[in-house]
Motif scaffolding. Sequence first.
Motif, PDB file in Angstrom:
ATOM      1  N   GLY A  73       9.068   9.641  -5.057  1.00  6.39           N
ATOM      2  CA  GLY A  73       8.715   8.448  -4.465  1.00  6.39           C
ATOM      3  C   GLY A  73       7.375   8.697  -3.936  1.00  6.39           C
ATOM      4  O   GLY A  73       6.386   7.486  -3.812  1.00  6.39           O
ATOM      5  N   THR A  74       6.775  10.038  -3.370  1.00  3.30           N
ATOM      6  CA  THR A  74       5.658  10.130  -2.845  1.00  3.30           C
ATOM      7  C   THR A  74       4.697  10.001  -3.854  1.00  3.30           C
ATOM      8  O   THR A  74       3.599   9.897  -4.129  1.00  3.30           O
ATOM      9  CB  THR A  74       5.843  11.502  -2.250  1.00  3.30           C
ATOM     10  OG1 THR A  74       6.576  11.381  -1.121  1.00  3.30           O
ATOM     11  CG2 THR A  74       4.316  11.945  -1.675  1.00  3.30           C
ATOM     12  N   LYS A 110      14.521  12.125  -4.386  1.00  2.00           N
ATOM     13  CA  LYS A 110      14.031  10.864  -4.322  1.00  2.00           C
ATOM     14  C   LYS A 110      12.877  10.538  -3.474  1.00  2.00           C
ATOM     15  O   LYS A 110      11.856   9.930  -4.009  1.00  2.00           O
ATOM     16  CB  LYS A 110      14.990   9.978  -3.636  1.00  2.00           C
ATOM     17  CG  LYS A 110      14.783   8.603  -3.727  1.00  2.00           C
ATOM     18  CD  LYS A 110      15.853   7.844  -3.248  1.00  2.00           C
ATOM     19  CE  LYS A 110      15.514   6.197  -3.267  1.00  2.00           C
ATOM     20  NZ  LYS A 110      16.976   5.238  -2.705  1.00  2.00           N
ATOM     21  N   ASP A 160       4.725   8.342  -6.866  1.00  2.00           N
ATOM     22  CA  ASP A 160       4.179   7.159  -7.479  1.00  2.00           C
ATOM     23  C   ASP A 160       3.941   6.292  -6.231  1.00  2.00           C
ATOM     24  O   ASP A 160       3.592   4.958  -6.765  1.00  2.00           O
ATOM     25  CB  ASP A 160       5.386   6.297  -8.436  1.00  2.00           C
ATOM     26  CG  ASP A 160       6.681   6.225  -7.699  1.00  2.00           C
ATOM     27  OD1 ASP A 160       6.864   5.983  -6.340  1.00  2.00           O
ATOM     28  OD2 ASP A 160       7.722   6.151  -8.317  1.00  2.00           O
ATOM     29  N   GLY A 161       3.931   6.476  -5.064  1.00  2.00           N
ATOM     30  CA  GLY A 161       3.534   5.685  -3.930  1.00  2.00           C
ATOM     31  C   GLY A 161       4.737   4.866  -3.316  1.00  2.00           C
ATOM     32  O   GLY A 161       4.278   4.098  -2.622  1.00  2.00           O
ATOM     33  N   SER A 162       5.846   4.840  -3.918  1.00  2.00           N
ATOM     34  CA  SER A 162       6.806   3.888  -3.572  1.00  2.00           C
ATOM     35  C   SER A 162       7.541   4.276  -2.394  1.00  2.00           C
ATOM     36  O   SER A 162       8.335   3.575  -1.667  1.00  2.00           O
ATOM     37  CB  SER A 162       8.095   3.588  -4.419  1.00  2.00           C
ATOM     38  OG  SER A 162       8.569   5.224  -4.825  1.00  2.00           O
ATOM     39  N   ALA A 163       7.460   5.672  -1.805  1.00  2.00           N
ATOM     40  CA  ALA A 163       8.272   5.981  -0.624  1.00  2.00           C
ATOM     41  C   ALA A 163       7.455   5.920   0.625  1.00  2.00           C
ATOM     42  O   ALA A 163       6.103   5.854   0.207  1.00  2.00           O
ATOM     43  CB  ALA A 163       8.470   7.743  -0.951  1.00  2.00           C
ATOM     44  N   ASN A 164       8.066   5.603   1.647  1.00  2.00           N
ATOM     45  CA  ASN A 164       7.336   5.681   2.943  1.00  2.00           C
ATOM     46  C   ASN A 164       7.179   7.066   3.314  1.00  2.00           C
ATOM     47  O   ASN A 164       7.971   7.582   4.167  1.00  2.00           O
ATOM     48  CB  ASN A 164       8.270   4.956   3.906  1.00  2.00           C
ATOM     49  CG  ASN A 164       7.338   4.498   5.231  1.00  2.00           C
ATOM     50  OD1 ASN A 164       6.272   4.630   5.248  1.00  2.00           O
ATOM     51  ND2 ASN A 164       8.308   4.190   6.107  1.00  2.00           N
ATOM     52  N   ARG A 183       1.579   8.910   1.337  1.00  2.00           N
ATOM     53  CA  ARG A 183       1.369   7.637   0.521  1.00  2.00           C
ATOM     54  C   ARG A 183      -0.011   7.109   0.471  1.00  2.00           C
ATOM     55  O   ARG A 183      -0.232   6.531  -0.601  1.00  2.00           O
ATOM     56  CB  ARG A 183       2.218   6.500   1.002  1.00  2.00           C
ATOM     57  CG  ARG A 183       2.342   5.405   0.199  1.00  2.00           C
ATOM     58  CD  ARG A 183       3.416   4.408   0.533  1.00  2.00           C
ATOM     59  NE  ARG A 183       3.350   3.600   1.212  1.00  2.00           N
ATOM     60  CZ  ARG A 183       3.977   2.401   1.651  1.00  2.00           C
ATOM     61  NH1 ARG A 183       5.250   2.595   1.538  1.00  2.00           N
ATOM     62  NH2 ARG A 183       3.654   1.541   2.396  1.00  2.00           N
ATOM     63  N   ARG A 232       3.419  12.346 -11.379  1.00  2.00           N
ATOM     64  CA  ARG A 232       5.096  11.974 -11.328  1.00  2.00           C
ATOM     65  C   ARG A 232       5.872  13.019 -11.455  1.00  2.00           C
ATOM     66  O   ARG A 232       5.291  14.120 -11.555  1.00  2.00           O
ATOM     67  CB  ARG A 232       5.396  11.301 -12.865  1.00  2.00           C
ATOM     68  CG  ARG A 232       4.516   9.660 -12.903  1.00  2.00           C
ATOM     69  CD  ARG A 232       5.201   8.927 -11.976  1.00  2.00           C
ATOM     70  NE  ARG A 232       4.520   7.625 -12.398  1.00  2.00           N
ATOM     71  CZ  ARG A 232       3.666   7.008 -11.754  1.00  2.00           C
ATOM     72  NH1 ARG A 232       2.767   7.748 -11.041  1.00  2.00           N
ATOM     73  NH2 ARG A 232       2.970   5.651 -12.020  1.00  2.00           N
TER      74      ARG A 232
END
Length: 128
Positions: free
Chosen positions: A65-66, A61, A68-72, A76, A34
Amino acid sequence: MFEYSLLRAVPRQERGEFMNVGVLLYCPEEKFLRCKTSVDENRLRALDPDVDMELLRDSLKLWCGTCDGSANSPARDTTLGQRFRWLTAPRSTLLQTSPTHTGLTEDAARELDRLWRTLVLVTPTPTA
């Protein structure tokens, strides 16, 4: 055991000046990767009045996001360890990382918060 790296805003690489704007923490035992960020815009503008704050916010951002895996992101689909290594690789951009440091903890989330409070946030100096 955990590893961490500071996220640094480096508005003008040629000057070598930076400001800590976040912490990236990886703890394999807890399957934890995180980041936690905070940007003091006034302090950063003291280094460079023309710093691209929108680019910095978008970059932070994307990095979080990278984690926690939420970013494209291309990272990922990698392991958490691979993501941490990818994020902490040296680069010459507005957002850079410090060298990686290690430590011991029983609670990665609490350690991330402690590092963020002590290494990123600016605490007011008491006046006499």
